[in-house]
Design a protein around this motif. Structure first.
Motif, PDB file in Angstrom:
ATOM      1  N   ALA A   1       0.827  -1.209   0.000  1.00  0.00           N
ATOM      2  CA  ALA A   1       0.000   0.000   0.000  1.00  0.00           C
ATOM      3  C   ALA A   1       0.858   1.254   0.000  1.00  0.00           C
ATOM      4  O   ALA A   1       0.580   2.224  -0.723  1.00  0.00           O
ATOM      5  N   PHE A   2       1.926   1.259   0.800  1.00  0.00           N
ATOM      6  CA  PHE A   2       2.789   2.435   0.824  1.00  0.00           C
ATOM      7  C   PHE A   2       3.594   2.531  -0.465  1.00  0.00           C
ATOM      8  O   PHE A   2       3.842   3.627  -0.966  1.00  0.00           O
ATOM      9  N   GLY A   3       3.983   1.401  -1.023  1.00  0.00           N
ATOM     10  CA  GLY A   3       4.655   1.415  -2.311  1.00  0.00           C
ATOM     11  C   GLY A   3       3.787   2.047  -3.387  1.00  0.00           C
ATOM     12  O   GLY A   3       4.285   2.780  -4.254  1.00  0.00           O
ATOM     13  N   ALA A   4       2.484   1.802  -3.320  1.00  0.00           N
ATOM     14  CA  ALA A   4       1.567   2.421  -4.284  1.00  0.00           C
ATOM     15  C   ALA A   4       1.536   3.934  -4.099  1.00  0.00           C
ATOM     16  O   ALA A   4       1.434   4.693  -5.077  1.00  0.00           O
ATOM     17  N   ARG A   5       1.630   4.385  -2.850  1.00  0.00           N
ATOM     18  CA  ARG A   5       1.684   5.824  -2.614  1.00  0.00           C
ATOM     19  C   ARG A   5       2.976   6.417  -3.171  1.00  0.00           C
ATOM     20  O   ARG A   5       2.967   7.499  -3.774  1.00  0.00           O
TER      21      ARG A   5
ATOM     22  N   ALA B   1       5.696   9.741  -7.163  1.00  0.00           N
ATOM     23  CA  ALA B   1       6.699   9.813  -8.226  1.00  0.00           C
ATOM     24  C   ALA B   1       6.053  10.195  -9.555  1.00  0.00           C
ATOM     25  O   ALA B   1       6.618  10.983 -10.324  1.00  0.00           O
ATOM     26  N   SER B   2       4.877   9.664  -9.817  1.00  0.00           N
ATOM     27  CA  SER B   2       4.169   9.994 -11.059  1.00  0.00           C
ATOM     28  C   SER B   2       3.773  11.464 -11.107  1.00  0.00           C
ATOM     29  O   SER B   2       3.658  12.056 -12.186  1.00  0.00           O
ATOM     30  N   ALA B   3       3.577  12.061  -9.924  1.00  0.00           N
ATOM     31  CA  ALA B   3       3.226  13.482  -9.850  1.00  0.00           C
ATOM     32  C   ALA B   3       4.449  14.386  -9.976  1.00  0.00           C
ATOM     33  O   ALA B   3       4.307  15.610  -9.986  1.00  0.00           O
ATOM     34  N   GLY B   4       5.655  13.787 -10.048  1.00  0.00           N
ATOM     35  CA  GLY B   4       6.863  14.563 -10.263  1.00  0.00           C
ATOM     36  C   GLY B   4       7.772  14.695  -9.061  1.00  0.00           C
ATOM     37  O   GLY B   4       8.806  15.376  -9.134  1.00  0.00           O
ATOM     38  N   ILE B   5       7.426  14.063  -7.949  1.00  0.00           N
ATOM     39  CA  ILE B   5       8.290  14.120  -6.770  1.00  0.00           C
ATOM     40  C   ILE B   5       9.482  13.197  -6.979  1.00  0.00           C
ATOM     41  O   ILE B   5       9.331  12.048  -7.388  1.00  0.00           O
ATOM     42  N   GLU B   6      10.680  13.717  -6.712  1.00  0.00           N
ATOM     43  CA  GLU B   6      11.894  12.910  -6.848  1.00  0.00           C
ATOM     44  C   GLU B   6      12.013  11.949  -5.666  1.00  0.00           C
ATOM     45  O   GLU B   6      11.731  12.318  -4.520  1.00  0.00           O
ATOM     46  N   MET B   7      12.465  10.732  -5.947  1.00  0.00           N
ATOM     47  CA  MET B   7      12.600   9.714  -4.910  1.00  0.00           C
ATOM     48  C   MET B   7      14.070   9.342  -4.720  1.00  0.00           C
ATOM     49  O   MET B   7      14.707   8.797  -5.628  1.00  0.00           O
ATOM     50  N   PHE B   8      14.590   9.656  -3.547  1.00  0.00           N
ATOM     51  CA  PHE B   8      15.948   9.287  -3.167  1.00  0.00           C
ATOM     52  C   PHE B   8      15.916   8.086  -2.234  1.00  0.00           C
ATOM     53  O   PHE B   8      14.988   7.931  -1.430  1.00  0.00           O
ATOM     54  N   VAL B   9      16.930   7.261  -2.321  1.00  0.00           N
ATOM     55  CA  VAL B   9      17.144   6.195  -1.346  1.00  0.00           C
ATOM     56  C   VAL B   9      17.820   6.817  -0.131  1.00  0.00           C
ATOM     57  O   VAL B   9      18.820   7.532  -0.261  1.00  0.00           O
ATOM     58  N   HIS B  10      17.277   6.527   1.047  1.00  0.00           N
ATOM     59  CA  HIS B  10      17.757   7.158   2.277  1.00  0.00           C
ATOM     60  C   HIS B  10      18.183   6.070   3.267  1.00  0.00           C
ATOM     61  O   HIS B  10      17.537   5.823   4.276  1.00  0.00           O
ATOM     62  N   GLY B  11      19.294   5.419   2.909  1.00  0.00           N
ATOM     63  CA  GLY B  11      19.780   4.322   3.737  1.00  0.00           C
ATOM     64  C   GLY B  11      18.961   3.063   3.543  1.00  0.00           C
ATOM     65  O   GLY B  11      18.282   2.874   2.525  1.00  0.00           O
ATOM     66  N   TRP B  12      19.031   2.191   4.538  1.00  0.00           N
ATOM     67  CA  TRP B  12      18.160   1.009   4.567  1.00  0.00           C
ATOM     68  C   TRP B  12      17.368   0.990   5.858  1.00  0.00           C
ATOM     69  O   TRP B  12      16.149   1.059   5.864  1.00  0.00           O
ATOM     70  N   PHE B  13      18.082   0.942   6.998  1.00  0.00           N
ATOM     71  CA  PHE B  13      17.403   0.943   8.293  1.00  0.00           C
ATOM     72  C   PHE B  13      17.294   2.333   8.924  1.00  0.00           C
ATOM     73  O   PHE B  13      16.459   2.557   9.788  1.00  0.00           O
ATOM     74  N   HIS B  14      18.217   3.243   8.551  1.00  0.00           N
ATOM     75  CA  HIS B  14      18.333   4.556   9.191  1.00  0.00           C
ATOM     76  C   HIS B  14      18.820   4.423  10.641  1.00  0.00           C
ATOM     77  O   HIS B  14      18.776   5.375  11.409  1.00  0.00           O
TER      78      HIS B  14
ATOM     79  N   ASP C   1      11.571  -0.416  -7.920  1.00  0.00           N
ATOM     80  CA  ASP C   1      10.461  -1.349  -8.144  1.00  0.00           C
ATOM     81  C   ASP C   1       9.143  -0.734  -7.691  1.00  0.00           C
ATOM     82  O   ASP C   1       8.112  -0.888  -8.362  1.00  0.00           O
ATOM     83  N   ALA C   2       9.167  -0.019  -6.564  1.00  0.00           N
ATOM     84  CA  ALA C   2       7.938   0.590  -6.047  1.00  0.00           C
ATOM     85  C   ALA C   2       7.447   1.718  -6.940  1.00  0.00           C
ATOM     86  O   ALA C   2       6.242   1.854  -7.177  1.00  0.00           O
ATOM     87  N   THR C   3       8.359   2.545  -7.438  1.00  0.00           N
ATOM     88  CA  THR C   3       7.960   3.745  -8.171  1.00  0.00           C
ATOM     89  C   THR C   3       7.873   3.546  -9.674  1.00  0.00           C
ATOM     90  O   THR C   3       7.233   4.335 -10.367  1.00  0.00           O
ATOM     91  N   GLY C   4       8.550   2.511 -10.190  1.00  0.00           N
ATOM     92  CA  GLY C   4       8.600   2.326 -11.636  1.00  0.00           C
ATOM     93  C   GLY C   4       9.514   3.320 -12.326  1.00  0.00           C
ATOM     94  O   GLY C   4       9.459   3.475 -13.548  1.00  0.00           O
ATOM     95  N   ARG C   5      10.371   3.981 -11.555  1.00  0.00           N
ATOM     96  CA  ARG C   5      11.289   4.986 -12.086  1.00  0.00           C
ATOM     97  C   ARG C   5      12.664   4.821 -11.454  1.00  0.00           C
ATOM     98  O   ARG C   5      12.785   4.266 -10.363  1.00  0.00           O
ATOM     99  N   ALA C   6      13.679   5.363 -12.124  1.00  0.00           N
ATOM    100  CA  ALA C   6      15.026   5.348 -11.559  1.00  0.00           C
ATOM    101  C   ALA C   6      15.059   6.207 -10.305  1.00  0.00           C
ATOM    102  O   ALA C   6      14.448   7.282 -10.252  1.00  0.00           O
TER     103      ALA C   6
END
Length: 247
Positions: free
Chosen positions: A51-55, A60-73, A118-123
C-alpha cells in the motif's frame, strides 16, 4: 532565477501521517516540486508495504523525486575517533552509513535502489545517507551502486564527478528542546545569509510536526526563499552541469 530545493526526509510507513502533513505544509511554497527520501525499513520495523509502495508510485508519477535514504536509518556500528564524535553530536543513533565499509554500504545501497525503483517504476534520483553522514567506504560505493546524485550537509555532487551545489542545508531538530532552539536560531540566521547562493536546500523531517514552533519557522523559511527562487528538482543541477559541459 535562483533555485530552491525542498526535501522530506524519513519517508516510511512509520511516518505516513507526518509525511502527509509536511506535504500539505510545503505545497503553498513548492507544490509537488520536491524530493522524498525513502527509508526501506525504518529501524528494522517498518518495511515498505504494498500500500505504501503504491503511494510512492503515485507521488513519483506526480513529479516528486525519490531518493534512497539508507536502509534501516539506524547506526549499529562501533565508532572511534572523529566518527565517534559525529555519531554522538550530529545524530542520535541514526547515522547508518557512518561506520559501514565499502562492501556493506554497497549492498545496502543496491538493495534500497532496487526496492525504490520497483515501487515507483522509475530510476531513483540518488542516495542521501541518514543524518547526511558517510564513511569513506560509503562515499566510494555511491558510484558503484549507480547513483546519479548524492548530498551531505554542505554539498550536492555527482558520485565520481563534480560538485553541483554548495551551502548548508537548512533543517530543524525536534528530539530535545535545546536542539530545537538551536535549529530555530540557525534557520533564522540562514534565511537571511543564504540569499546570494544560486541553490538553497531546505529539509524537513517527520518529527518537525510535533513542535509548533518548528512548523512556524519552516513556514517563515520557505516564504523567505520561495518569493525569490523557483522550486527546482535535484536533477536540474545535473542537467545544467551537462549542458554547460556540452555548450
Amino acid at each position: 532565477m535562483k533555485r530552491l530545493l525542498a526535501s522530506i526526509h524519513d519517508v516510511s510507513p512509520r511516518f505516513e501521517g507526518e509525511v502527509d502533513l509536511l506535504l500539505d505544509r510545503l505545497a503553498p511554497h513548492v507544490g509537488q516540486r520536491l524530493a522524498m527520501l525513502v527509508v526501506p525499513d525504518h529501524w528494522g520495523g517498518a518495511p515498505i508495504t504494498p500500500a505504501f509502495g503504491a503511494r510512492l508510485r503515485g507521488w513519483a508519477s506526480a513529479g516528486i523525486e525519490m531518493f534512497v535514504h539508507g536502509w534501516f536509518h539506524r547506526d549499529d556500528s562501533a565508532h572511534r575517533g572523529l566518527a565517534a564524535v559525529k555519531a554522538r553530536r550530529m545524530t542520535a543513533g541514526e547515522g547508518e552509513f557512518l561506520g559501514l565499509d565499502h562492501e556493506e554500504a554497497l549492498a545496502r545501497m543496491r538493495r534500497g535502489k532496487a526496492l525504490v525503483e520497483d515501487a515507483t517504476g522509475r530510476a531513483a534520483a540518488g542516495f542521501i545517507a541518514p543524518a547526511w553522514l558517510y564513511s569513506d567506504g560509503a562515499r566510494a560505493a555511491l558510484a558503484d551502486a549507480g547513483f546519479a546524485l548524492a548530498e551531505d550537509h554542505a554539498h550536492v555532487w555527482a558520485p565520481g564527478g563534480a560538485t553541483l551545489a554548495k551551502g548548508p542545508v537548512i533543517t530543524w531538530a525536534s528530539r530535545s528542546t535545546p536542539r530545537a532552539l538551536s535549529s530555530l536560531a540557525a534557520a533564522a540566521v540562514l534565511r537571511h545569509t543564504l540569499h546570494p547562493l544560486p541553490t538553497v536546500r531546505i529539509a524537513v523531517h517527520p518529527g518537525d510536526v510535533t513542535r509548533p514552533e518548528l512548523l512556524r519557522s519552516i513556514d517563515r523559511t520557505f516564504a523567505a526563499f520561495a518569493a525569490r527562487r523557483r522550486p527546482a528538482a535535484y536533477a536540474d543541477l545535473l542537467a545544467e552541469r551537462r549542458a554547460s559541459i556540452s555548450a
